[in-house]
Design a protein around this motif. Structure first.
Motif, PDB file in Angstrom:
ATOM      1  N   GLN A  15      36.747  47.119  39.870  1.00  0.00           N
ATOM      2  CA  GLN A  15      36.579  45.490  40.006  1.00  0.00           C
ATOM      3  C   GLN A  15      36.524  45.085  39.009  1.00  0.00           C
ATOM      4  N   GLY A  16      35.289  45.624  38.075  1.00  0.00           N
ATOM      5  CA  GLY A  16      34.965  45.051  36.859  1.00  0.00           C
ATOM      6  C   GLY A  16      35.671  45.078  35.641  1.00  0.00           C
ATOM      7  N   MET A  17      36.657  46.187  35.707  1.00  0.00           N
ATOM      8  CA  MET A  17      37.686  46.311  34.706  1.00  0.00           C
ATOM      9  C   MET A  17      39.232  46.034  35.207  1.00  0.00           C
ATOM     10  N   ARG A  18      39.360  45.543  36.253  1.00  0.00           N
ATOM     11  CA  ARG A  18      40.835  45.260  36.811  1.00  0.00           C
ATOM     12  C   ARG A  18      41.770  44.715  35.926  1.00  0.00           C
ATOM     13  N   GLU A  19      41.143  43.541  35.338  1.00  0.00           N
ATOM     14  CA  GLU A  19      42.136  42.667  34.256  1.00  0.00           C
ATOM     15  C   GLU A  19      42.195  43.388  32.859  1.00  0.00           C
ATOM     16  N   THR A  20      41.363  44.381  32.473  1.00  0.00           N
ATOM     17  CA  THR A  20      41.634  44.953  31.431  1.00  0.00           C
ATOM     18  C   THR A  20      42.540  46.016  31.640  1.00  0.00           C
ATOM     19  N   LEU A  21      42.496  46.790  32.764  1.00  0.00           N
ATOM     20  CA  LEU A  21      43.523  47.654  33.224  1.00  0.00           C
ATOM     21  C   LEU A  21      44.819  47.254  33.167  1.00  0.00           C
ATOM     22  N   ASN A  22      44.849  45.964  33.763  1.00  0.00           N
ATOM     23  CA  ASN A  22      46.184  45.270  33.994  1.00  0.00           C
ATOM     24  C   ASN A  22      46.773  44.849  32.520  1.00  0.00           C
ATOM     25  N   LEU A  23      45.989  44.541  31.400  1.00  0.00           N
ATOM     26  CA  LEU A  23      46.448  44.262  30.133  1.00  0.00           C
ATOM     27  C   LEU A  23      46.647  45.539  29.447  1.00  0.00           C
ATOM     28  N   THR A  24      46.085  46.813  29.718  1.00  0.00           N
ATOM     29  CA  THR A  24      46.280  47.689  29.195  1.00  0.00           C
ATOM     30  C   THR A  24      47.357  48.935  29.409  1.00  0.00           C
ATOM     31  N   TYR A  25      47.555  49.000  30.471  1.00  0.00           N
ATOM     32  CA  TYR A  25      48.551  49.989  31.155  1.00  0.00           C
ATOM     33  C   TYR A  25      49.662  48.880  31.837  1.00  0.00           C
ATOM     34  N   PRO A  26      50.887  49.638  31.570  1.00  0.00           N
ATOM     35  CA  PRO A  26      51.859  48.980  32.149  1.00  0.00           C
ATOM     36  C   PRO A  26      51.970  48.777  33.820  1.00  0.00           C
ATOM     37  N   GLY A  28      52.428  49.201  37.512  1.00  0.00           N
ATOM     38  CA  GLY A  28      52.686  50.434  38.084  1.00  0.00           C
ATOM     39  C   GLY A  28      52.400  51.957  37.684  1.00  0.00           C
ATOM     40  N   TRP A  29      51.752  51.829  36.425  1.00  0.00           N
ATOM     41  CA  TRP A  29      51.050  52.999  36.119  1.00  0.00           C
ATOM     42  C   TRP A  29      49.879  53.349  37.071  1.00  0.00           C
ATOM     43  N   PHE A  30      49.448  54.449  37.275  1.00  0.00           N
ATOM     44  CA  PHE A  30      48.519  54.954  38.003  1.00  0.00           C
ATOM     45  C   PHE A  30      47.268  55.464  36.949  1.00  0.00           C
ATOM     46  N   VAL A  31      45.969  54.792  37.416  1.00  0.00           N
ATOM     47  CA  VAL A  31      44.983  54.968  36.826  1.00  0.00           C
ATOM     48  C   VAL A  31      43.716  55.656  37.379  1.00  0.00           C
ATOM     49  N   GLY A  32      43.186  56.734  36.820  1.00  0.00           N
ATOM     50  CA  GLY A  32      42.081  57.373  37.666  1.00  0.00           C
ATOM     51  C   GLY A  32      40.618  56.865  37.104  1.00  0.00           C
ATOM     52  N   ILE A  33      39.893  56.611  38.303  1.00  0.00           N
ATOM     53  CA  ILE A  33      38.615  56.283  37.765  1.00  0.00           C
ATOM     54  C   ILE A  33      37.552  57.068  38.483  1.00  0.00           C
ATOM     55  N   VAL A  65      44.287  54.010  41.213  1.00  0.00           N
ATOM     56  CA  VAL A  65      44.684  52.520  41.312  1.00  0.00           C
ATOM     57  C   VAL A  65      46.006  52.391  40.622  1.00  0.00           C
ATOM     58  N   GLU A  66      46.727  51.435  41.128  1.00  0.00           N
ATOM     59  CA  GLU A  66      48.052  51.197  39.965  1.00  0.00           C
ATOM     60  C   GLU A  66      47.843  49.854  39.223  1.00  0.00           C
ATOM     61  N   ALA A  67      47.946  50.019  38.037  1.00  0.00           N
ATOM     62  CA  ALA A  67      47.726  48.783  37.295  1.00  0.00           C
ATOM     63  C   ALA A  67      49.093  47.688  37.647  1.00  0.00           C
ATOM     64  N   GLY A  68      48.448  46.427  37.677  1.00  0.00           N
ATOM     65  CA  GLY A  68      49.178  45.381  38.016  1.00  0.00           C
ATOM     66  C   GLY A  68      49.216  44.987  39.430  1.00  0.00           C
ATOM     67  N   VAL A  69      48.659  45.861  40.528  1.00  0.00           N
ATOM     68  CA  VAL A  69      48.745  45.717  41.887  1.00  0.00           C
ATOM     69  C   VAL A  69      47.492  44.876  42.208  1.00  0.00           C
ATOM     70  N   ALA A  70      47.713  44.014  43.338  1.00  0.00           N
ATOM     71  CA  ALA A  70      46.637  43.473  43.714  1.00  0.00           C
ATOM     72  C   ALA A  70      46.296  43.832  45.088  1.00  0.00           C
ATOM     73  N   TYR A  71      45.103  44.691  45.294  1.00  0.00           N
ATOM     74  CA  TYR A  71      44.864  45.350  46.538  1.00  0.00           C
ATOM     75  C   TYR A  71      44.142  44.172  47.354  1.00  0.00           C
ATOM     76  N   PRO A  72      44.059  44.111  48.580  1.00  0.00           N
ATOM     77  CA  PRO A  72      43.293  43.371  49.592  1.00  0.00           C
ATOM     78  C   PRO A  72      41.962  44.141  49.513  1.00  0.00           C
TER      79      PRO A  72
END
Length: 79
Positions: A15-26, A28-33, A65-72
Protein backbone atom coordinates in the motif's frame (compact mmCIF):
# COMPACT_ATOMS: atom_id res chain seq x y z
CA UNK A 1 -0.38 -19.86 2.77
CA UNK A 2 1.30 -16.74 4.04
CA UNK A 3 0.71 -16.16 7.78
CA UNK A 4 -1.67 -13.36 8.75
CA UNK A 5 1.03 -11.13 10.29
CA UNK A 6 3.37 -11.67 7.36
CA UNK A 7 0.57 -10.95 4.90
CA UNK A 8 -0.45 -7.79 6.77
CA UNK A 9 3.16 -6.53 6.83
CA UNK A 10 3.63 -7.18 3.12
CA UNK A 11 0.24 -5.72 2.22
CA UNK A 12 1.01 -2.58 4.24
CA UNK A 13 4.34 -2.30 2.41
CA UNK A 14 2.52 -2.70 -0.92
CA UNK A 15 0.00 0.00 0.00
CA UNK A 16 2.84 2.36 0.83
CA UNK A 17 4.75 1.71 -2.37
CA UNK A 18 1.88 1.15 -4.82
CA UNK A 19 2.35 4.43 -6.71
CA UNK A 20 6.11 3.90 -6.95
CA UNK A 21 5.56 0.37 -8.27
CA UNK A 22 3.13 1.69 -10.86
CA UNK A 23 5.73 4.21 -12.04
CA UNK A 24 8.67 1.79 -11.87
CA UNK A 25 7.27 -1.32 -13.56
CA UNK A 26 5.25 -1.67 -16.76
CA UNK A 27 1.52 -2.20 -16.30
CA UNK A 28 0.79 -5.90 -15.81
CA UNK A 29 4.25 -6.87 -14.54
CA UNK A 30 4.22 -9.19 -11.54
CA UNK A 31 5.98 -7.81 -8.47
CA UNK A 32 6.86 -9.93 -5.44
CA UNK A 33 6.91 -8.40 -1.96
CA UNK A 34 8.38 -10.20 1.06
CA UNK A 35 9.75 -8.92 4.35
CA UNK A 36 8.16 -5.56 3.51
CA UNK A 37 10.22 -4.99 0.35
CA UNK A 38 10.27 -5.83 -3.35
CA UNK A 39 12.11 -9.12 -3.86
CA UNK A 40 11.55 -9.54 -7.59
CA UNK A 41 9.61 -8.47 -10.66
CA UNK A 42 8.97 -10.06 -14.04
CA UNK A 43 6.73 -9.82 -17.08
CA UNK A 44 4.99 -13.14 -16.30
CA UNK A 45 4.00 -14.93 -13.15
CA UNK A 46 6.09 -17.98 -14.07
CA UNK A 47 9.16 -15.81 -14.66
CA UNK A 48 8.68 -14.23 -11.25
CA UNK A 49 8.23 -17.65 -9.66
CA UNK A 50 11.52 -18.83 -11.19
CA UNK A 51 13.28 -15.64 -10.12
CA UNK A 52 12.03 -16.01 -6.54
CA UNK A 53 13.09 -19.66 -6.34
CA UNK A 54 16.52 -18.81 -7.78
CA UNK A 55 16.86 -16.15 -5.07
CA UNK A 56 16.00 -18.65 -2.32
CA UNK A 57 12.47 -17.34 -1.71
CA UNK A 58 9.45 -19.60 -1.33
CA UNK A 59 6.88 -18.12 -3.77
CA UNK A 60 4.06 -19.26 -1.47
CA UNK A 61 5.33 -16.82 1.16
CA UNK A 62 5.56 -13.82 -1.17
CA UNK A 63 2.78 -11.31 -1.84
CA UNK A 64 2.48 -11.02 -5.62
CA UNK A 65 0.74 -8.03 -7.21
CA UNK A 66 0.44 -6.73 -10.75
CA UNK A 67 1.79 -3.25 -11.40
CA UNK A 68 -0.91 -0.83 -12.51
CA UNK A 69 -3.82 -2.91 -11.22
CA UNK A 70 -6.21 -1.38 -8.69
CA UNK A 71 -7.17 -4.06 -6.17
CA UNK A 72 -10.35 -3.62 -4.10
CA UNK A 73 -9.98 -3.89 -0.33
CA UNK A 74 -12.75 -6.46 -0.06
CA UNK A 75 -14.43 -8.80 -2.52
CA UNK A 76 -17.57 -10.90 -2.16
CA UNK A 77 -16.95 -14.20 -3.91
CA UNK A 78 -20.27 -15.88 -3.18
CA UNK A 79 -23.42 -13.84 -2.88
Amino acid sequence: MVGDQEYERNNAAYQGMRETLNLTYPRGWFVGIADGQVVGAAATFRELESLLRAGGKDPRRVLVVEAGVAYPEYVTIFA
